[in-house]
Design a protein around this motif. Structure first.
Motif, short mmCIF file in Angstrom:
data_model
loop_
_atom_site.label_atom_id
_atom_site.label_comp_id
_atom_site.label_asym_id
_atom_site.label_seq_id
_atom_site.Cartn_x
_atom_site.Cartn_y
_atom_site.Cartn_z
N PHE A 205 0.83 -1.20 0.00
CA PHE A 205 0.00 0.00 0.00
C PHE A 205 0.87 1.26 0.00
N ASP A 206 1.99 1.23 0.71
CA ASP A 206 2.91 2.36 0.67
C ASP A 206 3.46 2.57 -0.74
N LYS A 207 3.69 1.46 -1.45
CA LYS A 207 4.26 1.55 -2.80
C LYS A 207 3.29 2.13 -3.82
N MET A 208 2.03 2.29 -3.43
CA MET A 208 1.08 2.94 -4.33
C MET A 208 1.46 4.41 -4.54
N PHE A 209 2.36 4.91 -3.71
CA PHE A 209 2.94 6.24 -3.92
C PHE A 209 3.49 6.38 -5.34
N TYR A 210 4.02 5.30 -5.91
CA TYR A 210 4.66 5.37 -7.22
C TYR A 210 3.67 5.37 -8.38
N CYS A 211 2.40 5.07 -8.12
CA CYS A 211 1.41 4.96 -9.18
C CYS A 211 0.89 6.33 -9.61
N GLU A 212 0.43 6.42 -10.84
CA GLU A 212 -0.12 7.68 -11.35
C GLU A 212 -1.27 8.17 -10.49
N GLU A 213 -2.19 7.27 -10.17
CA GLU A 213 -3.36 7.69 -9.39
C GLU A 213 -2.97 8.11 -7.97
N GLY A 214 -1.94 7.46 -7.44
CA GLY A 214 -1.45 7.85 -6.12
C GLY A 214 -0.86 9.25 -6.14
N GLN A 215 -0.11 9.57 -7.19
CA GLN A 215 0.49 10.89 -7.30
C GLN A 215 -0.56 11.98 -7.47
N ARG A 216 -1.59 11.70 -8.22
CA ARG A 216 -2.66 12.69 -8.40
C ARG A 216 -3.35 12.99 -7.08
N LEU A 217 -3.53 11.95 -6.27
CA LEU A 217 -4.15 12.13 -4.96
C LEU A 217 -3.26 12.93 -4.02
N LEU A 218 -1.98 12.65 -4.02
CA LEU A 218 -1.06 13.31 -3.10
C LEU A 218 -0.88 14.79 -3.42
N ARG A 219 -1.16 15.19 -4.65
CA ARG A 219 -1.05 16.61 -4.99
C ARG A 219 -2.11 17.45 -4.29
N ARG A 220 -3.10 16.81 -3.72
CA ARG A 220 -4.16 17.56 -3.04
C ARG A 220 -3.79 17.95 -1.61
N PHE A 221 -2.61 17.53 -1.17
CA PHE A 221 -2.19 17.83 0.20
C PHE A 221 -1.15 18.95 0.20
N ALA A 222 -1.36 19.90 1.10
CA ALA A 222 -0.42 21.02 1.21
C ALA A 222 0.86 20.62 1.93
#
Length: 484
Positions: A205-222
């Motif tokens: 689950f931590d490695k989902m950081f590398y996925c496209e969808e994971g990156q799009r989600l993480l951009r929503r955090f300041a």
């Protein structure tokens, strides 16, 4: 004689073209005296055949403007801190941050710093460091007119304490379905910040950081707080969100660490003094500078005599060091112009003593004089001590000045030296059945524990075979390395 050696070396270096800004990589805004290494390092490294892309140079200048606008003690930074204190859900704003948290020894720290800075660069985030006490006073500030250090009065005080079980880690939140890719910050109450755990024992689950969808989600955090001890740069090259940008930034893919480390990492004047004094005292007028880095790991013990044998055999087969004359018949040539200087970097003195005695007790078949040195003998790693880290960084830089470099497999310490120096090292590879010595295909560090999941295909893959610029590492076949 010491004064003569220094004058000679400096006159030789003066003949080399001085590119103190490294092809435009570095900003000209800094005062030279405040950080001597920034202006002087280029005089010591081997001449590079690589040139940074104009796109990378512009990206770095743009990033410097962003950091100056959003860095610590700016109006926008203070506004973001107040939002954090309120513990309210935050949305992406003009200033978004990724904070690097240390893990491991100096090699692990540096490769993860470089990786995290690239992550910030790709996502227009401000890169900050939560520095432990043992890391203060080692590096100069890399960004003009501002700081990259997260101050001690930061409202979240337990940043160093989180581990893989922490409930607010991205992987655990994803695992418990508390965070989904379809969440919209305008409609859902997102946490004010997230922890990212990218240590070698991380979960799927931590490695989902590398996925496209994971990156799009993480951009929503300041605010993101990222802890890693790995060089995870190669994973970005497999993410379609970043492929076009990375091609523009790094047309030569195996130059990522070379450029970003030389841009970011500048030893402070006190550390630079350690480095240059040693160089001038022992190396300056040698015709060749050979670095040998030996690191033994407790999880993979290796007999001392066999390791010594492998180092010597590798040096001889690679024509790095000359053969010795077993039966003396003539005095060796003693001219300083026919001298090779060997730097042995190890926690222990045994390897240095064996190589030194070999060339002290015998002349060489080529008539060359071999001088062997070891700056320190710490016996054990003590990353928690600032003085230990100063010595370690000094030795990394001395190794990076080498003409030829031999490094130990799996060692992040060696990776930093080769990357900074732009060197393809000879690797002291150790298969179980025989000793082996290989000349690496790349100067890039190895990504030891990459994901084995193809996010788009949603299946496991051999990550070393999915792109023409990724190969399995010679020294750690499970890992992958960028190469050209």
């Amino acid at each position: 004689h010491s004064d003569l050696r220094v004058d000679c070396s400096e006159s030789l270096r003066d003949e080399r073209p001085k590119d103190r800004l490294l092809g435009g990589l570095l900003s000209p805004e800094f005062d030279e005296a405040s950080c001597l290494s920034r202006d002087q390092s280029a005089q010591y490294w081997k001449q590079s055949n690589h040139t940074p892309s104009p796109y990378l140079l512009q990206k770095l200048r743009n990033y410097e403007s962003l950091h100056r606008r959003c860095g610590p003690n700016t109006e926008l930074y203070n506004k973001s801190i107040e939002q954090l204190k309120s513990n309210a859900s935050t949305r992406p704003s003009e200033c978004n941050y990724v904070v690097w948290l240390e893990s491991g020894g100096i090699g692990n720290r540096v490769i993860s710093m470089v990786s995290t800075f690239l992550y910030a660069l790709l996502n227009d985030k401000v890169f900050l460091l939560k520095l432990p006490d043992d890391f203060h006073g080692i590096f100069c500030e890399p960004f003009p007119g501002t700081s990259w250090i997260l101050y001690s009065d930061f409202p979240i005080q337990d940043l160093d304490g989180f581990d893989i079980s922490h409930p607010q880690i991205y992987g655990n939140i994803r695992k418990n379905n508390l965070l989904r890719n379809d969440m919209d910050a305008a409609k859902h109450s997102l946490p004010p910040y997230l922890y990212l755990y990218l240590i070698h024992d991380y979960s799927g689950f931590d490695k989902m950081f590398y996925c496209e969808e994971g990156q799009r989600l993480l951009r929503r955090f300041a605010w993101l707080f990222l802890k890693s001890n790995r060089y995870y740069v190669p994973a970005f090259f497999l993410n379609s969100e970043y492929s076009e940008e990375l091609s523009l930034l790094f047309p030569e893919k195996a130059t990522v660490f070379l450029y970003l480390s030389r841009y970011l990492l500048h030893p402070t004047n006190s550390v630079w003094g350690h480095i240059t004094r040693y160089y001038e005292s022992y190396v300056a007028n040698a015709k060749q500078w050979i670095g040998i880095q030996v690191r033994m790991f407790g999880f993979a013990p290796f007999p001392f005599e066999r390791m010594v044998s492998q180092i010597i055999n590798c040096s001889l087969t690679g024509n790095i060091l000359p053969e010795i004359v077993e039966e003396e018949s003539a005095a060796p040539t003693t001219s300083g112009t026919n001298r090779k200087a060997v730097l042995v970097v190890s926690l222990h003195s045994g390897y240095f003593e064996k190589i030194r005695n070999m060339y002290y007790e015998h002349s060489t078949t080529t008539g060359e004089v071999i001088s062997v040195y070891q700056p320190s003998q710490e016996k054990e790693q003590h990353t928690e001590k600032q003085s230990h880290n100063v010595k370690a960084l000094s030795e990394i830089y001395l190794l990076s000045f080498s003409d030829v470099l031999l490094t130990t497999t799996f060692s992040t310490f060696g990776y930093v030296a080769q990357g900074l120096g732009g060197l393809r090292p000879w690797l002291l590879v150790r298969p179980d059945d025989h000793d082996l010595c290989l000349h690496s295909t790349s100067m890039e560090p190895c990504f030891h524990f990459p994901p084995s999941y193809d996010c788009k295909a949603r299946k496991k893959v051999d990550i070393g075979s999915v792109a023409p610029y990724l190969r399995h590492c010679e020294d750690f076949p499970h890992g992958v390395r960028l190469f050209d």
